[in-house]
Enzyme design. Sequence first.
Site, PDB file in Angstrom:
ATOM      1  N   ASP A 265       0.731  -5.857 -14.293  1.00  0.00           N
ATOM      2  CA  ASP A 265       1.308  -4.433 -14.662  1.00  0.00           C
ATOM      3  C   ASP A 265       1.217  -3.498 -13.419  1.00  0.00           C
ATOM      4  O   ASP A 265      -0.414  -3.260 -12.747  1.00  0.00           O
ATOM      5  CB  ASP A 265       2.057  -3.709 -15.341  1.00  0.00           C
ATOM      6  CG  ASP A 265       3.145  -3.431 -15.747  1.00  0.00           C
ATOM      7  OD1 ASP A 265       4.256  -3.683 -16.735  1.00  0.00           O
ATOM      8  OD2 ASP A 265       3.716  -3.026 -14.903  1.00  0.00           O
TER       9      ASP A 265
HETATM   10  C1  GLC Z   1       6.775  -0.685 -14.816  1.00  0.00           C
HETATM   11  C2  GLC Z   1       6.815  -1.662 -15.959  1.00  0.00           C
HETATM   12  C3  GLC Z   1       7.215  -3.039 -15.171  1.00  0.00           C
HETATM   13  C4  GLC Z   1       7.893  -2.334 -13.966  1.00  0.00           C
HETATM   14  C5  GLC Z   1       6.853  -2.367 -13.379  1.00  0.00           C
HETATM   15  C6  GLC Z   1       6.683  -2.377 -11.107  1.00  0.00           C
HETATM   16  O1  GLC Z   1       5.333  -0.285 -15.061  1.00  0.00           O
HETATM   17  O2  GLC Z   1       6.040  -1.673 -16.430  1.00  0.00           O
HETATM   18  O3  GLC Z   1       8.082  -3.554 -16.539  1.00  0.00           O
HETATM   19  O4  GLC Z   1       7.723  -4.216 -13.666  1.00  0.00           O
HETATM   20  O5  GLC Z   1       6.283  -1.173 -13.616  1.00  0.00           O
HETATM   21  O6  GLC Z   1       8.050  -0.971 -11.207  1.00  0.00           O
END
Ligand code: GLC
Length: 719
Positions: A265
């Site tokens: 993430d």
């Molecule tokens: C965010 C979220 C995740 C998302 C990623 C990309 O922090 O936790 O669910 O897909 O970043 O945007």
Amino acid sequence: MTDKQIRELLASMSLEEKLGEMTQMAPNFFGTEDSVDLTGPMKQMNLRSEDVAYLGSTLNAFGAEKLIQMQKEHMARQPHHIPLMFMADVIHGLKTIYPIPLAMGCSFDTGLMEEAAAMAARESAVTGVHLTFSPMADLVRDPRWGRVMESPGEDPVLNARMTEAAVRGYQGDDIAAPDRIASCFKHFGGYGASEAGRDYNTVDISDGTLREFYLTAYKAAVDAGAAMAMTSFNTIDRIPASGNKKMFRKILREEWGFDGVAITDFSAIHEMIAHGIAADGKEAARYALEAGADIEMMSAHYLNYARELIEEGKVDIGLIDEAVLRILQLKNKLGLFENPFKGADPDKEKEVHLCKEHLELARRAAARSIVLLKNEGGLLPLAKDAKVGLAGPFADSVDVLGGWAFADSAERATLLNGLKEHGVNITATAMTQRMGAMQRGIMDVEDQTAELTALADCDVVIAGVGEHPEDTGESASKTVLRLSHNQEKMLERLHDMGKKVIAVIFSGRPMEIRPVLPFCDAVVQAWFLGIEAGPAIADVLCGDVNPSGRLSMSFPQTVGQVPVYYNHMNTGRPLAGKPHRFVSCYLDCPNEPLFPFGYGLSYSEYRYSGLSVEKAVDAEDGTMLKVSVDVENVSDVAGRETIQLYIHDVVASVVRPVKELKDFVQVDLGAHEKKTVSFKVTREMLSYWNNQARVFEPGDFEIMVGHSSEELLTARVTL
Ligand code: GLC
């Protein structure tokens, strides 16, 4: 390309190219000059402009023309002309926004989920997106956590069914198809168990709970062929997921056989320093490489430190090659080496986005996701000649799409527009000032209750209430789940004026509505239903659609009860009948939720009878029991009923939940129509994780079938 050609390409790549493939940066990094990214300037990440040529993917860039241009520029720079992967958070639709996943879970309609995901794939692929960071498969039990809106809910089986339907919808049979996209399930794992419902917080659950409840839906995503897995921000066994070998090497890859790509993430590798498990970025990179995180999202520790780690013998180049091979194989499965622009088509984009068929699907999905919680005296559906008043911050609000919604405009989504389209006789409106967001420091609407006298001549008042969508989703945890003070005051005042009140609740989580329930004759949980919200709500309020939604997550009596969920353990001192001392109960609140999992009213009335449970061993499909029940619609209104099958393993080697959903089926029943519905209960359904393995143990089982987790017919059987 053949796999052999892919491996030859890998062998010809420099280490910088390999590390670039393992790094994902936001689209603004692909400008020419040093640009400021979401987490600080490029130089803070020690990224050089020449590194950008090696990057393997980007996220949340949209537009066919733009992405075609970005791809052309990137491939010209990349030494082997390896194409970028374009990934995005298409969580519940791209332009044609359908209900938030927590609401889709209430439809209990996996076919609808698959259709909606396929629509999202069509709209995403034509705009140049290759992969979506969806479905979010986190099991959720705590409405203080803003991200419950992204989940199918509190039950492992419902989560699993909705998750696999979403993966099928996005991917179809071939992710290289011009109208399909790859699916990345998330957040692996157990993010929904963040302590106190506070986002990014510690998760500390037993391995048994993790496997029995939280892993089920992720496993369903893997079995459905999801192309990618995303790590979660939290720890599991006190090790951050992005550096957790148990989660990624052992469970995901060895036990489940997942051979897709693992992405972290957003800056989650860098965050291992804050977690306190890595002294610096170099150590964080080592943890993540050893755990098997193939792509580092929005931090650059692989690019900055992997060469040193290899030269110091702390990381084997084989780990790098393994990761890059998976990334190249995914790009190959997407067909990007043959067609790096995939489905991007500036002309088709205009005809596909928000097309008639998609809007109709969004409206159908929205209506199916609505849950009727209360309908005193059959106030709903609205009488055709009713003089209707409209009040509340969501009476005429475009803020009804939900989080992660990239839609351009939502004028048609308002409740007012939906009611007008239906020709509802709105004779007056009052206190309709739109809700602001706590994220922007706005805690309530103004007290305009004095205005409510304008509704004095109305027969009934529809009150659009709730929370702002920006106060749901990521980084939106709350300790108070009640409606804002002036919204509660408005509902009470309307009640005191002797008005019949229909509360329509717009929220991304179960809210604490017990305080206002006495003021409302009808309560409609409208979640955030997307681009067709208003028309769909009006379809239900006016009776064109008979509400069929069933709660995917329990509504607490009060936040003090949280977490409250239906598949809980019995404890050694269960509360039986009236509360008294020395049993598991509260002094000031019942144990039961206000509304339980699986609950929902209709304009019909369904009656269950004739539950039959017979032993019927079938070695072929593992059937052990055949269950049947009669369901009759004893009303004059045709409707759709979701018949739910639960089990209770009465005695087992570890404590088992008092009930667990194991299957559900939906039947359409005409007025006064009766049907017999059958289920097969398999060995797998009766098995559980005994802290070492999934096992079936002979013994007594209660088999329960009914309308919700609380309204059930029960039969006991010994196996
Ligand atoms: C965010 C979220 C995740 C998302 C990623 C990309 O922090 O936790 O669910 O897909 O970043 O945007």
